[in-house]
Design an enzyme around this catalytic site. Structure first.
Site, PDB file in Angstrom:
ATOM      1  N   ASN A  13       0.844  -1.209   0.000  1.00  0.00           N
ATOM      2  CA  ASN A  13       0.000   0.000   0.000  1.00  0.00           C
ATOM      3  C   ASN A  13       0.877   1.256   0.000  1.00  0.00           C
ATOM      4  OD1 ASN A  13      -3.055  -0.338   0.164  1.00  0.00           O
ATOM      5  ND2 ASN A  13      -2.339  -1.933   1.541  1.00  0.00           N
ATOM      6  N   ASN A 110      -5.975   5.151   8.022  1.00  0.00           N
ATOM      7  CA  ASN A 110      -5.624   3.736   7.976  1.00  0.00           C
ATOM      8  C   ASN A 110      -6.421   3.060   6.871  1.00  0.00           C
ATOM      9  OD1 ASN A 110      -4.460   1.227   8.898  1.00  0.00           O
ATOM     10  ND2 ASN A 110      -6.426   0.746   9.859  1.00  0.00           N
ATOM     11  N   HIS A 112      -8.151  -0.719   6.148  1.00  0.00           N
ATOM     12  CA  HIS A 112      -8.497  -1.974   6.822  1.00  0.00           C
ATOM     13  C   HIS A 112      -9.097  -2.919   5.786  1.00  0.00           C
ATOM     14  CE1 HIS A 112      -9.790  -4.611  10.066  1.00  0.00           C
ATOM     15  NE2 HIS A 112     -10.964  -4.689   9.472  1.00  0.00           N
TER      16      HIS A 112
END
Ligand code: GRF
Length: 192
Positions: A13, A110, A112
């Site tokens: 990522n 973030n 997830h």
């Protein structure tokens, strides 16, 4: 606008964001750059990617600290050197203390690997398979003190296919993560 990206492992990522920043010329268009890649694991493969590109890297090894607060304080020091407008957790496998989250309030995101609020926590793909879900996916969200529960910024869904294993599903979701994370980060930076 400096970005600091935190990783714990492969850093795919992080790599997707670094590539998007170059390809989409964030420096010129958004006045933004990825200032550093920081990992809690010395052997994180993503550090090699960053080093090969001449990027600043740091390791704050959580095993070297006595307690969560001491680790988070050291991590904050390593991050704040870069005075980030945004701190991006990308495959960062540590639960952060409320003090850390408060320090970066409004500039901590973030990704997830589930369609939150479904499946917060770990082993999301196996849990989706066990429940017989027909869709799975990923969520970009702001980080708050409550694990995996901040404001949702972006999501992508993928089909669960017959014969899927956690690994085949994870790979399908990861492909989408690499699309939505750079997009969400660029959007946040455009608002800075
Ligand atoms: C992957 O499970 C991904 O779904 C989640 O973190 C893990 C590692 O990602 N976001 P990365 O390759 O280190 O970015």
């Amino acid at each position: 606008n400096n970005l600091v990206i935190l990783i714990s492992g492969t850093g795919s990522n992080m790599a997707a964001i670094v590539r998007a920043a170059e390809r989409e010329r964030w420096a010129e268009r958004l006045g933004a750059r990825v200032a550093a890649v920081i990992s809690n694991r010395p052997g994180a493969k993503g550090l090699d990617f960053a080093r090969e590109r001449g990027m600043a890297t740091a390791v704050v090894d959580h095993k070297a600290f006595d307690g969560r607060e001491a680790f988070d304080a050291a991590l904050m020091r390593a991050i704040d050197v870069h005075q980030p407008a945004l701190v991006v957790l990308a495959g960062f496998m540590r639960i952060l203390t409320p003090g850390f989250v408060a320090h970066y309030a409004g500039r901590l995101v973030n990704i997830h690997p589930s369609l939150l609020p479904a499946f917060p926590g770990l082993h999301t793909h196996q849990r989706a398979l066990d429940e017989g879900c027909k869709l799975a996916g990923a969520t970009v969200h702001r980080v708050t003190a409550e694990l995996d529960h901040g404001e949702i910024l972006a999501q992508a869904a993928v089909p669960v296919l017959p014969g899927d294993t956690a690994d085949t599903l994870a790979a399908r979701v990861l492909t989408q993560e690499h699309l939505i994370y750079p997009q969400a980060v660029a959007y946040l930076l455009s608002k800075k």
